[in-house]
Write an enzyme that holds these catalytic residues in place. Structure first.
Site, mmCIF file in Angstrom:
data_model
loop_
_atom_site.group_PDB
_atom_site.id
_atom_site.type_symbol
_atom_site.label_atom_id
_atom_site.label_comp_id
_atom_site.label_asym_id
_atom_site.label_seq_id
_atom_site.Cartn_x
_atom_site.Cartn_y
_atom_site.Cartn_z
ATOM 1 N N PRO A 163 7.486 -0.507 5.195
ATOM 2 C CA PRO A 163 6.208 -0.601 4.477
ATOM 3 C C PRO A 163 5.101 -1.152 4.883
ATOM 4 O O PRO A 163 4.973 -1.844 5.964
ATOM 5 C CB PRO A 163 6.609 -1.645 3.229
ATOM 6 C CG PRO A 163 7.529 -2.515 3.962
ATOM 7 C CD PRO A 163 8.433 -1.725 4.875
ATOM 8 N N VAL A 164 3.955 -0.847 4.323
ATOM 9 C CA VAL A 164 2.452 -1.420 4.536
ATOM 10 C C VAL A 164 1.713 -2.174 3.583
ATOM 11 O O VAL A 164 1.884 -1.736 2.364
ATOM 12 C CB VAL A 164 1.820 -0.103 4.974
ATOM 13 C CG1 VAL A 164 0.276 -0.846 5.522
ATOM 14 C CG2 VAL A 164 2.360 0.764 6.096
ATOM 15 N N LEU A 209 0.810 -1.324 -0.034
ATOM 16 C CA LEU A 209 0.234 0.042 0.085
ATOM 17 C C LEU A 209 0.936 1.189 0.154
ATOM 18 O O LEU A 209 0.506 2.185 -0.363
ATOM 19 C CB LEU A 209 -0.923 -0.099 1.309
ATOM 20 C CG LEU A 209 -2.071 -1.033 1.197
ATOM 21 C CD1 LEU A 209 -2.556 -1.209 2.579
ATOM 22 C CD2 LEU A 209 -3.125 -0.959 0.053
ATOM 23 N N GLY A 210 2.004 1.329 0.677
ATOM 24 C CA GLY A 210 2.935 2.419 0.977
ATOM 25 C C GLY A 210 4.055 2.127 1.617
ATOM 26 O O GLY A 210 4.217 1.098 1.976
ATOM 27 N N GLU A 211 4.753 2.952 1.654
ATOM 28 C CA GLU A 211 5.882 3.137 2.611
ATOM 29 C C GLU A 211 5.946 4.240 3.640
ATOM 30 O O GLU A 211 5.730 5.376 3.421
ATOM 31 C CB GLU A 211 7.287 3.271 1.786
ATOM 32 C CG GLU A 211 8.605 3.266 2.682
ATOM 33 C CD GLU A 211 9.005 1.744 2.253
ATOM 34 O OE1 GLU A 211 10.089 1.210 3.222
ATOM 35 O OE2 GLU A 211 8.586 0.909 1.631
ATOM 36 N N GLY A 218 7.211 5.695 7.517
ATOM 37 C CA GLY A 218 8.521 6.349 8.177
ATOM 38 C C GLY A 218 9.575 5.083 8.452
ATOM 39 O O GLY A 218 10.631 5.039 8.658
ATOM 40 N N PHE A 219 8.798 4.263 9.191
ATOM 41 C CA PHE A 219 9.417 2.899 9.902
ATOM 42 C C PHE A 219 9.328 1.774 8.927
ATOM 43 O O PHE A 219 9.655 0.448 9.384
ATOM 44 C CB PHE A 219 9.046 2.615 11.159
ATOM 45 C CG PHE A 219 9.263 3.793 12.161
ATOM 46 C CD1 PHE A 219 10.524 4.170 12.353
ATOM 47 C CD2 PHE A 219 8.343 4.607 12.797
ATOM 48 C CE1 PHE A 219 11.005 5.215 13.168
ATOM 49 C CE2 PHE A 219 8.596 5.519 13.418
ATOM 50 C CZ PHE A 219 9.903 6.049 13.643
ATOM 51 N N ASP A 264 4.758 12.899 15.744
ATOM 52 C CA ASP A 264 4.945 12.625 14.185
ATOM 53 C C ASP A 264 3.850 13.023 13.440
ATOM 54 O O ASP A 264 3.373 12.087 12.524
ATOM 55 C CB ASP A 264 5.686 11.530 13.799
ATOM 56 C CG ASP A 264 6.333 11.256 12.511
ATOM 57 O OD1 ASP A 264 6.471 12.521 12.093
ATOM 58 O OD2 ASP A 264 6.741 10.227 12.039
#
Length: 849
Positions: free
Chosen positions: A550-551, A543-545, A547-548, A662
């Site tokens: 990938p998802v 789905l995306g990347e 800060g810690f 954050d």
């Protein structure tokens, strides 16, 4: 008796002061017996315009310049419409300046004492005038109307409600007009002002804080019978076309429907003018950006709104990026950058990161005679065929065009436009970057050192080592074989111990009271089930990347769709942050916070299983030129209000007071109904009930969203999240990303850009275009105002989250924000994670327990 006399004297003196103030504050005239000195002003009879001394830099204490100018009396911030001494600013003590009638002229004098004269340069226009109290005074004429002297002793200068300063030969309205400011405009065309065709022009200011004549002007072209905008008095880049047709086109603007704005073209007397409803305020301005703007004053919003700007595209302004500068309208401000191999050259006296007027200069000089130059292709360029800089060769193929430029050492660049060959032998101006597969390829001559020749060097090097390589390989094979076995044994042992250690931590996590089976539908998933759900972490499932890490999107055996966050092995988030995120989300339950469904700690893998959000994160929609059209005003306000409610829960209503640390667009997830949910609690901090702030050695977060006190001093408080929310709110309203401003290029931060826009137009110009007419201008202005309150430097100046919720739901008067410090940011969404010492005292980060 003495006391009584004293009181009578004070009363008498007070009445005299009051009466003198009433006279001075209501007069609209400068006469022989009534000059204007120091900061005295005259006001038009209708209390509309005011004329007097002003400075464009009131916040500057050193090197402050003063000007005689005219401004709207009841418009804030001060809007200057006319400047007398544009080319002769006044410096020093403002009390020495005198505007008076002398020999039939309106003259600006500077009376300089002998003491001050000894410290000033140049005395050509000064001469001793008189001796007063032992000081010799010198008299200088700074500015004058310059008309032929009138024998009348009754010459007056009168300021009218139209904004016209008229010098006339007597006190009567029928007296002859000797001079008027409408015939000598600065950068502003006011209603009633006449443009004398062929003689008058409006010239922009040099900058927003410098009224001296700038590079751009609005003129009348008698040959084409049209208004044109001109750069440096030499190059026209916009034309109205036939004046009559252009004036008629104003009737089509929706903003002008129902108004009485009209233009009059009088060819017999050779002038053009325009008129408006006396109750409204319009003005036409030649802006410092090279755009000619029609503005109207909104009384309710207390701001100027731009109805029309010509040219409407910043890149259509000639030479807006200087020589060898490329303009790209789709690029984050500023739209300018230098061509490769060049660096920006600052204009004299300018340190503005948006100012490319000085153009760009080569980083390395050419050495054509040594044949060390090469040509770099730059694609998708719109080329300006300026006859002063580019030669047009009407015939020849592309190869012919290239060979001619290569053979000519004066050739800076070339391009092939169909059957035409363009050759630049001087600086290239007005270069524009277009979308992909549009425009032409621009071939720029550069020194070889500016062009990568790595491939050539690699080929030569490979030839040289082709003989040595087999020998080296043969000698290394035996050694490598020995080390491979040893490495496998050691690495296997290390992995086994690490797995045992991680599994021990996992058990501590489960058995330490952080997670219990009575949690909110929490479950532990093994790695095998997650691998099946994500098809072994397939790219198609990504789905995306974050800060810690990938998802991924996954589907559990029960059919539920979930989002699985996989902690990257290279991430700075370790088991501590992992524990932190798990415990916080379990204990926090709110409709605007993401819901955690499960977790997995197995070997090197640390995974969190969340509820799936069909619309993914806010940044994926907000910063995409196409997808952002889905975010109309109502949807954006829904996201803003939902985010504030979630943040209010964290700060005030949850069992644990949480500082997120954050908060940004990529951490706002959207469900299928566009409801926002705050996510990513890996860096969050738990505060005590009465705790106000805290300090930390470890600064974690994202550049561009961190408050100054946190980024520079490690001080954490609720106001840190308020600052991040302010940046997020600016992003939602403007559609611009805070982390697109690169520190090395010294570009303005998003906050600086928004602040300048707010000062100029109350922020109207920054509102995201895809919203079109769906937004409420008043609500948008209020949101921008609230955002600027949130990003103030000092935490005590920022509102609490409960106050923000109240501000968004009410129309009460808002406090005036203080100008924030303009900070630059790194390129892209770069996570910040470093350790430093505060006052040489070791600080430790609190963990969730």
């Amino acid at each position: 008796m003495q006391i009584c006399k004293k009181n009578v004297f004070l009363l008498y003196y007070g009445v005299l002061v009051f009466l003198s103030f009433q006279v001075s504050s209501s007069t609209d005239t400068i006469s022989t017996n009534q000059p204007l000195s120091g900061f005295e002003t005259i006001v038009s009879s209708g209390d509309i315009f005011e004329l007097g001394l002003f400075t464009p830099t009131p916040d500057t204490y050193d090197h402050r310049n003063y000007y005689i100018g005219m401004w709207y009396r009841h418009v804030s911030p001060q809007t200057i419409v006319w400047v007398a001494n544009r080319e002769s600013p006044l410096g020093g003590d403002a009390s020495t300046y005198l505007l008076k009638i002398l020999d039939g002229n309106l003259i600006l004098h500077d009376n300089i004492s002998a003491t001050r004269k000894s410290h000033t340069e140049g005395t050509s226009r000064r001469s001793p005038q008189k001796i007063s109290e032992g000081n010799l005074l010198f008299h200088e004429t700074v500015w004058s109307t310059g008309v032929n002297s009138s024998m009348s002793k009754d010459v007056q200068a009168v300021l009218f409600d139209s904004g016209n300063l008229v010098l006339r030969d007597g006190p009567n309205s029928s007296a002859a007009v000797l001079w008027q400011s409408f015939d000598h405009p600065s950068d502003t065309w006011l209603p009633g002002g006449k443009i004398r065709l062929g003689s008058q022009l409006f010239t922009s200011w040099e900058s927003l804080i410098d009224p001296s004549p700038g590079r751009y002007s609005l003129e009348f072209d008698p040959k084409l019978h049209s208004l044109v905008t001109v750069w440096n008095r030499s190059k026209s880049y916009w034309s109205s076309g036939p004046l009559y047709d252009w004036l008629q086109s104003f009737k089509g603007f929706p903003e002008l429907q129902g108004t009485k704005l009209s233009f009059t073209l009088n060819m017999d007397e050779s002038y053009i003018t325009f008129s408006v409803d006396p109750q409204s305020r319009y003005r036409l301005v030649m802006g410092v950006s090279g755009q000619f703007m029609l503005q109207v004053w909104h009384v309710d919003l207390q701001s100027w709104r731009v109805i029309l700007s010509q040219p409407d595209n910043r890149c259509d302004v000639y030479n807006s990026c200087g020589s060898f500068g490329i303009c790209n309208e789709n690029r984050e401000p500023p739209p300018c950058r230098c061509v490769p191999g060049f660096k920006r050259e600052f204009s004299q006296g300018s340190d503005d990161s948006n100012d490319y007027s000085g153009g760009c200069k080569r980083e390395t000089y050419l050495h054509c005679y040594k044949r060390n130059d090469e040509f770099l292709p730059i694609e998708n360029m719109k080329l300006a065929t300026d006859p002063t800089t580019a030669s047009v060769l009407t015939s020849g193929t592309f190869r012919t065009c290239a060979s001619r430029c290569v053979a000519d050492c004066s050739c800076q660049a070339y391009a092939n436009d169909g059957n035409k060959c363009l050759v630049w032998t001087k600086d290239a101006f007005n270069l524009q970057q277009l979308d992909a597969n549009k425009g032409h390829t621009f071939f720029l001559r550069l020194a070889s050192s500016n062009i990568s020749t790595a491939n050539n060097r690699k080929t030569e090097h490979s030839k040289g080592k082709s003989i040595v390589l087999p020998l080296v390989l043969a000698s290394l094979v035996a050694t490598a074989a020995c080390f491979v076995g040893l490495y496998c044994c050691i690495s296997s042992r290390i992995r086994r111990k690490k797995k045992q250690r991680d599994e021990k931590h996992s058990r501590e996590l489960l058995e330490g009271g952080l997670i219990d089976d009575a949690g909110e539908n929490m479950c532990y998933l093994n790695l095998h089930d997650i691998m099946v759900a994500t098809n072994s972490f397939s790219r198609k499932k990504k789905l995306g990347e974050g800060g810690f890490g990938p998802v991924y999107k996954g589907k559990l055996p029960n059919g539920m769709e979930v989002a699985i966050k996989r902690l990257s092995k290279k991430s700075s988030q370790g088991l501590t942050e992992f524990k932190n995120e798990v415990v916080l989300i379990i204990k926090l339950q709110h409709k605007n916070l993401v819901r955690l469904l499960g977790y997995c700690v197995e070997g090197d893998e640390k995974l969190l299983i969340y509820e799936y959000m069909s619309n993914k994160s806010l940044d994926g929609l907000l910063f995409d030129s196409l997808k952002s059209r889905e975010l109309d005003w109502e949807t954006r306000m829904k996201i803003v209000n939902g985010t504030t409610r979630g943040l209010q829960y964290l700060h005030e209503y949850s069992r644990l007071r949480i500082i997120h640390r954050d908060l940004k667009a990529s951490n706002i997830l959207l469900d299928d109904e566009m409801n926002p949910k705050i996510s990513d609690f890996g860096t969050a901090r738990i505060f005590g009930c009465k705790q106000i702030d805290d300090s930390t050695q470890r600064i974690v977060g994202t550049f561009g969203y961190m408050s100054p006190e946190y980024a520079l001093g490690g001080v954490i408080s609720e106001k840190s999240d308020i600052y991040s929310f302010g940046v997020l709110l600016l992003e939602i309203i403007s559609g611009k990303k805070a982390t697109r401003f690169v520190h090395n290029d010294q570009k303005h931060s998003l906050i600086a850009y928004e602040w300048e826009s707010w000062c100029e137009t109350k922020g109207v110009s920054i509102i995201d275009e895809p919203m079109c007419c769906s937004y409420s201008l008043e609500e948008a202005m209020r949101c921008i105002h609230i955002a600027l309150l949130c990003v103030q430097d000092h935490p005590k100046d920022r509102p609490m989250i409960s106050q923000i919720v109240y501000m968004l739901s009410n129309d009460n008067t808002l406090p005036i924000p203080k100008q924030p410090t303009f900070s630059n940011v790194l390129n892209g969404d770069q996570q910040l994670d470093y350790v430093f010492s505060i006052n040489e005292a070791t600080q430790t980060e609190l963990e969730a327990r």
